[in-house]
Design an enzyme around this catalytic site. Structure first.
Site, PDB file in Angstrom:
ATOM      1  N   ASN A   2       0.844  -1.196   0.000  1.00  0.00           N
ATOM      2  CA  ASN A   2       0.000   0.000   0.000  1.00  0.00           C
ATOM      3  C   ASN A   2       0.879   1.245   0.000  1.00  0.00           C
ATOM      4  OD1 ASN A   2       0.587   0.736   2.855  1.00  0.00           O
ATOM      5  ND2 ASN A   2      -0.370  -1.271   3.202  1.00  0.00           N
ATOM      6  N   ASP A  18      -3.737  -6.424   4.896  1.00  0.00           N
ATOM      7  CA  ASP A  18      -4.702  -7.287   5.583  1.00  0.00           C
ATOM      8  C   ASP A  18      -4.677  -8.723   5.059  1.00  0.00           C
ATOM      9  OD1 ASP A  18      -5.572  -5.358   7.316  1.00  0.00           O
ATOM     10  OD2 ASP A  18      -7.071  -4.560   5.895  1.00  0.00           O
ATOM     11  N   LYS A  68       8.905 -16.600 -11.282  1.00  0.00           N
ATOM     12  CA  LYS A  68       8.123 -15.471 -11.788  1.00  0.00           C
ATOM     13  C   LYS A  68       6.902 -15.997 -12.569  1.00  0.00           C
ATOM     14  CE  LYS A  68       8.522 -11.390 -14.639  1.00  0.00           C
ATOM     15  NZ  LYS A  68       9.098 -10.922 -15.878  1.00  0.00           N
ATOM     16  N   PRO A  77      -2.328 -11.942  10.160  1.00  0.00           N
ATOM     17  CA  PRO A  77      -2.624 -11.737  11.580  1.00  0.00           C
ATOM     18  C   PRO A  77      -2.871 -10.261  11.857  1.00  0.00           C
ATOM     19  CG  PRO A  77      -0.286 -12.205  11.234  1.00  0.00           C
ATOM     20  CD  PRO A  77      -0.970 -12.442   9.924  1.00  0.00           C
ATOM     21  N   ASP A  78      -3.739  -9.980  12.802  1.00  0.00           N
ATOM     22  CA  ASP A  78      -3.952  -8.590  13.235  1.00  0.00           C
ATOM     23  C   ASP A  78      -2.943  -8.317  14.350  1.00  0.00           C
ATOM     24  OD1 ASP A  78      -4.827  -6.205  14.455  1.00  0.00           O
ATOM     25  OD2 ASP A  78      -6.816  -6.502  13.584  1.00  0.00           O
ATOM     26  N   ILE A  79      -1.907  -7.577  14.011  1.00  0.00           N
ATOM     27  CA  ILE A  79      -0.757  -7.437  14.919  1.00  0.00           C
ATOM     28  C   ILE A  79      -1.152  -6.734  16.221  1.00  0.00           C
ATOM     29  CG2 ILE A  79       1.550  -6.413  15.169  1.00  0.00           C
ATOM     30  CD1 ILE A  79       1.874  -6.905  12.116  1.00  0.00           C
ATOM     31  N   LYS A  84     -13.159   0.027  15.947  1.00  0.00           N
ATOM     32  CA  LYS A  84     -11.814  -0.586  16.049  1.00  0.00           C
ATOM     33  C   LYS A  84     -11.293  -0.526  17.480  1.00  0.00           C
ATOM     34  CE  LYS A  84     -10.478  -0.056  11.307  1.00  0.00           C
ATOM     35  NZ  LYS A  84      -9.922   0.772  10.274  1.00  0.00           N
TER      36      LYS A  84
HETATM   37  N1  CTP Z   1      -3.319  -3.327  12.343  1.00  0.00           N
HETATM   38  C1  CTP Z   1      -2.481  -4.358  12.710  1.00  0.00           C
HETATM   39  N2  CTP Z   1      -2.437  -5.514  12.000  1.00  0.00           N
HETATM   40  C2  CTP Z   1      -3.255  -5.696  10.925  1.00  0.00           C
HETATM   41  C3  CTP Z   1      -4.105  -4.641  10.529  1.00  0.00           C
HETATM   42  C4  CTP Z   1      -4.114  -3.486  11.251  1.00  0.00           C
HETATM   43  O1  CTP Z   1      -1.735  -4.193  13.699  1.00  0.00           O
HETATM   44  N3  CTP Z   1      -3.188  -6.814  10.251  1.00  0.00           N
HETATM   45  C5  CTP Z   1      -3.373  -2.124  13.168  1.00  0.00           C
HETATM   46  C6  CTP Z   1      -2.872  -0.868  12.506  1.00  0.00           C
HETATM   47  O2  CTP Z   1      -1.483  -0.683  12.699  1.00  0.00           O
HETATM   48  C7  CTP Z   1      -3.705   0.196  13.197  1.00  0.00           C
HETATM   49  C8  CTP Z   1      -5.027  -0.491  13.452  1.00  0.00           C
HETATM   50  O3  CTP Z   1      -4.728  -1.878  13.450  1.00  0.00           O
HETATM   51  O4  CTP Z   1      -3.179   0.576  14.439  1.00  0.00           O
HETATM   52  C9  CTP Z   1      -6.096  -0.219  12.461  1.00  0.00           C
HETATM   53  O5  CTP Z   1      -5.632  -0.424  11.139  1.00  0.00           O
HETATM   54  P1  CTP Z   1      -6.579  -0.210   9.881  1.00  0.00           P
HETATM   55  O6  CTP Z   1      -5.819  -0.584   8.637  1.00  0.00           O
HETATM   56  O7  CTP Z   1      -7.222   1.140   9.939  1.00  0.00           O
HETATM   57  O8  CTP Z   1      -7.730  -1.255  10.183  1.00  0.00           O
HETATM   58  P2  CTP Z   1      -7.935  -2.780   9.889  1.00  0.00           P
HETATM   59  O9  CTP Z   1      -7.950  -3.515  11.181  1.00  0.00           O
HETATM   60  O10 CTP Z   1      -7.004  -3.272   8.849  1.00  0.00           O
HETATM   61  O11 CTP Z   1      -9.436  -2.785   9.363  1.00  0.00           O
HETATM   62  P3  CTP Z   1     -10.020  -2.352   7.934  1.00  0.00           P
HETATM   63  O12 CTP Z   1      -8.904  -2.540   6.941  1.00  0.00           O
HETATM   64  O13 CTP Z   1     -11.138  -3.306   7.745  1.00  0.00           O
HETATM   65  O14 CTP Z   1     -10.458  -0.928   8.071  1.00  0.00           O
END
Ligand code: CTP
Length: 395
Positions: A210, A279, A289, A305-307, A338
């Site tokens: 991104n 995500d 390739k 994983p959601d860190i 969130k």
């Molecule tokens: N974050 C994280 N790990 C992920 C996704 C997000 O640690 N895999 C953390 C980001 O660093 C931030 C918060 O979660 O502090 C919100 O990130 P954001 O991208 O706005 O939200 P998402 O949880 O990815 O939700 P969405 O993309 O559905 O808005």
């Protein structure tokens, strides 16, 4: 909190019997958060070995003005500029006299003349030498120049005399040094921050990512270090240089960021998730390739994983877990959602399209009590405001 967090102390050791206490002094300076480099006169080496101080400080000891090896590692002028404080301990009557007269014929006296940093002196000598009018006039000259005098203490001396002239205890010297600094509102705290994008490999030459520039995380890291915190910055690939006094850990994928973050977060008082973590990642990474043989192709993606959530549910959770929400619509409502779902203590929400790659940012602060707005400003200005909000919530 009395601390030397992030301070750079140049310890100058001169040749007195109290030099043996410099092992303990170095250890305590480091324990208080300081980074220590040592310069010794030749006669100091008769009382304590440079090797001991090298092992304790973790840095090469400077002995000679014209030592090519030491100069290659850090030249004496660079060393003089590096220091936030020059501490001369023990300071013998001879070294005090030489400094008072502006001599520059060895590493220590040269550093004293060259440094822009404040200078503290902890004298150590026989009581008669201390009481002597010439020593007292030299000390008065140093104090007039703004040097800080630490001690000496009174008591039994190595030579058998009793009186004023003993070097102060290492713990008292460290406390006196700490008092010289306004240590900042995050002194003694450890802040872990994730920043930048992650890259999720598709094949050896392609990835999903991104537009995150990392600027917000780097501004926070720099400002947190300036406020006295120990800072660990877990960074995705960005083209920014590492702020001073910040420990940077480079990662590429979300999985790598997770691993580095969990290790850092277990020791942190504050975790701030600023990274724009991808995500999803491709289910499979092609070994070679991928060729454009077909008119259409599809990738199967799996959730990363959601860190921040993993940090939030750690057994050794940081006292504060702070998130960012980059939204393109419904900034407040999505932010509140969130905050609750990731069990965050505080969340900074902004409009992603206006923020990525920009130097300015407008933030909505969201916590369990409601929302407040921080008006648009440079990321460094906003970072300072955010850190103050964080510090106010720490116990
Ligand atoms: N974050 C994280 N790990 C992920 C996704 C997000 O640690 N895999 C953390 C980001 O660093 C931030 C918060 O979660 O502090 C919100 O990130 P954001 O991208 O706005 O939200 P998402 O949880 O990815 O939700 P969405 O993309 O559905 O808005």
């Amino acid at each position: 909190m009395l601390s030397l967090s992030n301070k750079r102390v140049l310890l100058g050791i001169t040749g007195g019997i109290a030099a043996y206490k410099c092992a303990e002094l170095t250890r305590l300076l480091i324990k208080a958060g300081a980074e220590v480099r040592v310069a010794m006169t030749r006669s100091a080496c008769e009382f304590i070995t440079p090797l001991t101080l090298q092992a304790l400080s973790g840095n090469r000891v400077h002995l000679d003005l014209l030592d090519p090896e030491a100069e290659a590692a850090m030249g004496h002028i660079e060393l003089a500029r590096w220091a936030d404080l020059v501490l001369i301990a023990p300071a013998t009557a001879n070294s005090i006299a030489r400094i008072a007269h502006g001599e520059a014929d060895d590493i220590l006296t040269t550093l004293v003349l060259a440094t822009p940093a404040p200078i503290a002196v902890a004298p150590a000598m026989n009581q008669g030498m201390w009481a002597d009018a010439q020593t007292q006039s030299n000390i008065a000259a140093l104090q007039q120049r703004g040097y800080t005098l630490i001690g000496p203490d009174s008591g039994e001396q190595a030579c058998g005399d009793v009186g004023l002239g003993r070097m102060s205890q290492p713990s008292d010297i460290v406390a006196a040094c700490a008092q010289l600094f306004d240590t900042g509102f995050l002194a003694g705290r450890h802040v872990a921050i994730t920043g930048g994008p992650t890259r999720e490999a598709i094949d050896p030459v392609r990835y999903i990512s991104n537009h995150s520039s990392g600027k917000m995380a780097y501004a926070l890291a720099e400002e947190a270090a300036a406020a006295g915190a120990r800072v660990t910055l877990i960074s995705g690939p960005v083209s920014l240089s590492t702020p001073e006094r910040v420990q940077r850990i480079n990662v590429v994928s979300a999985q790598q960021m997770l691993e580095a973050t969990l290790t850092a977060a277990e020791e942190a008082d504050v975790f701030i998730g600023v990274a724009a973590v991808a995500d999803y990642r491709p289910l499979e990474v092609a070994a070679e390739k991928i060729k454009k043989n077909d008119d259409e192709m599809s990738l199967t993606l799996v959730k990363n994983p959601d860190i921040i959530w993993e940090v939030s549910r750690l057994e050794k959770r940081p006292e504060l877990v702070v998130g960012f929400a980059a939204e393109t619509e419904n900034v407040v409502a999505n932010g509140q959602q969130k905050l609750a779902s990731k069990k965050l203590d505080l969340l900074f929400a902004n409009e992603a399209t206006k923020t990525f790659n920009s130097d300015d940012v407008a933030i909505t602060v969201i916590d369990a009590n409601g929302t407040t707005a921080l008006s648009a400003a440079n990321k460094h200005v906003v970072a300072r405001q955010m850190l103050q909000l964080i510090a106010a919530r720490l116990s």
